[in-house]
Design a protein around this motif. Sequence first.
Motif, PDB file in Angstrom:
ATOM      1  N   LYS A 156       0.845  -1.198   0.000  1.00 54.35           N
ATOM      2  CA  LYS A 156       0.000   0.000   0.000  1.00 54.35           C
ATOM      3  C   LYS A 156       0.878   1.246   0.000  1.00 54.35           C
ATOM      4  CE  LYS A 156      -0.925   0.628   4.914  1.00 54.35           C
ATOM      5  NZ  LYS A 156      -1.940   0.786   5.918  1.00 54.35           N
ATOM      6  N   GLN A 180       2.086   5.219   0.825  1.00 60.58           N
ATOM      7  CA  GLN A 180       2.040   6.156   1.934  1.00 60.58           C
ATOM      8  C   GLN A 180       1.047   7.255   1.598  1.00 60.58           C
ATOM      9  OE1 GLN A 180       6.177   7.435   2.185  1.00 60.58           O
ATOM     10  NE2 GLN A 180       6.269   6.574   4.237  1.00 60.58           N
ATOM     11  N   ASN A 181       0.545   7.909   2.635  1.00 58.65           N
ATOM     12  CA  ASN A 181      -0.380   9.028   2.419  1.00 58.65           C
ATOM     13  C   ASN A 181       0.284  10.160   1.648  1.00 58.65           C
ATOM     14  OD1 ASN A 181      -2.763   8.016   3.484  1.00 58.65           O
ATOM     15  ND2 ASN A 181      -2.272   8.657   5.554  1.00 58.65           N
ATOM     16  N   ASP A 182       1.592  10.390   1.858  1.00 57.42           N
ATOM     17  CA  ASP A 182       2.298  11.446   1.127  1.00 57.42           C
ATOM     18  C   ASP A 182       2.299  11.178  -0.378  1.00 57.42           C
ATOM     19  OD1 ASP A 182       2.853  12.730   3.493  1.00 57.42           O
ATOM     20  OD2 ASP A 182       4.887  11.941   3.666  1.00 57.42           O
ATOM     21  N   LEU A 232       0.003   9.331  -1.990  1.00 51.99           N
ATOM     22  CA  LEU A 232      -1.380   9.552  -2.423  1.00 51.99           C
ATOM     23  C   LEU A 232      -1.648  11.043  -2.618  1.00 51.99           C
ATOM     24  CD1 LEU A 232      -3.676   7.228  -0.280  1.00 51.99           C
ATOM     25  CD2 LEU A 232      -3.654   7.406  -2.739  1.00 51.99           C
ATOM     26  N   GLU A 233      -1.173  11.849  -1.693  1.00 50.43           N
ATOM     27  CA  GLU A 233      -1.385  13.288  -1.781  1.00 50.43           C
ATOM     28  C   GLU A 233      -0.689  13.881  -3.005  1.00 50.43           C
ATOM     29  OE1 GLU A 233      -0.344  17.288   0.786  1.00 50.43           O
ATOM     30  OE2 GLU A 233      -0.654  15.422   1.872  1.00 50.43           O
ATOM     31  N   TYR A 282      -6.971  15.401   1.900  1.00 50.44           N
ATOM     32  CA  TYR A 282      -7.090  14.382   2.936  1.00 50.44           C
ATOM     33  C   TYR A 282      -6.913  12.992   2.316  1.00 50.44           C
ATOM     34  CZ  TYR A 282      -9.363  18.315   5.236  1.00 50.44           C
ATOM     35  OH  TYR A 282      -9.652  19.559   5.746  1.00 50.44           O
ATOM     36  N   PRO A 283      -5.683  12.462   2.319  1.00 48.07           N
ATOM     37  CA  PRO A 283      -5.474  11.115   1.779  1.00 48.07           C
ATOM     38  C   PRO A 283      -5.772  10.053   2.838  1.00 48.07           C
ATOM     39  CG  PRO A 283      -3.378  12.107   2.363  1.00 48.07           C
ATOM     40  CD  PRO A 283      -4.439  13.129   2.666  1.00 48.07           C
ATOM     41  N   ASP A 284      -6.268   8.924   2.407  1.00 43.88           N
ATOM     42  CA  ASP A 284      -6.516   7.786   3.293  1.00 43.88           C
ATOM     43  C   ASP A 284      -6.014   6.531   2.586  1.00 43.88           C
ATOM     44  OD1 ASP A 284      -7.388   5.804   4.991  1.00 43.88           O
ATOM     45  OD2 ASP A 284      -9.500   6.373   4.914  1.00 43.88           O
ATOM     46  N   ASN A 285      -4.824   6.070   2.988  1.00 45.80           N
ATOM     47  CA  ASN A 285      -4.234   4.929   2.289  1.00 45.80           C
ATOM     48  C   ASN A 285      -4.910   3.602   2.623  1.00 45.80           C
ATOM     49  OD1 ASN A 285      -3.161   4.520   4.831  1.00 45.80           O
ATOM     50  ND2 ASN A 285      -1.056   4.335   4.138  1.00 45.80           N
ATOM     51  N   SER A 286      -5.742   3.564   3.657  1.00 45.26           N
ATOM     52  CA  SER A 286      -6.442   2.309   3.955  1.00 45.26           C
ATOM     53  C   SER A 286      -7.600   2.076   2.983  1.00 45.26           C
ATOM     54  CB  SER A 286      -6.942   2.301   5.398  1.00 45.26           C
ATOM     55  OG  SER A 286      -7.888   3.331   5.603  1.00 45.26           O
ATOM     56  N   VAL A 342      -8.892   9.873  -1.691  1.00 49.92           N
ATOM     57  CA  VAL A 342      -8.384  11.200  -1.358  1.00 49.92           C
ATOM     58  C   VAL A 342      -9.523  12.198  -1.542  1.00 49.92           C
ATOM     59  CG1 VAL A 342      -6.701  12.990  -1.931  1.00 49.92           C
ATOM     60  CG2 VAL A 342      -6.058  10.585  -2.098  1.00 49.92           C
TER      61      VAL A 342
END
Length: 190
Positions: free
Chosen positions: A62, A64-66, A68-69, A132-136, A140
């Motif tokens: 998966k 990272q949120n960074d 995804l952002e 607002y990213p959510d990697n789970s 976004v």
Amino acid sequence: MSKNFFEIKNDVLIAQRRIAVLSAFIMLVIVLILSICLLRKETMTILVPFGFSDKITVSSKKPQNDYLEAISRDIIYTLLNLTPTNVDYAEKTVLSYANGSSYGGLKVQMEDLKSSVISKKFNTVFYPSSIYPDNSTLTVVIDGILYTYFGQKEVSRDKKKYEIKYDYNAGRLFIIGFSEIVEEAQDINK
């Protein structure tokens, strides 16, 4: 005596064959074990994109949120900073990130957006205020202000919220959905 010699040679040949079969079986087991280990191994790619002071790690499981952002920021800028002259590029770029199963739907969305921008001859500019990213959930949500211009004249300034949904495969994000989250219309014109 000659019979004994041939029996000894026969026993040696049978032993050699047994050793060869056993060696082949052992090598097959080793190859299978190594293959399983290779498939279960997590791979990581370290990225240092422009505008980041820290590295971003992309694993095979998966993102990272960074990460995804960063990808979402690029996608939203491409999707919502439009003019009649760059809308073809935006369509091509966004569709290159599309998942195979969602390609058709995104293509229809992009063609509708393209025909609207070209026929009405307007420009849009989006300024995100928060991401607002959510990697789970690989989702976004992006808040910001969308400006619409007709020539040099600003015709609207609206608070907007968008959601981008992704699929993650082999360290790469693929868009499976893009939509506006509709709340009460908030026109914030001057």
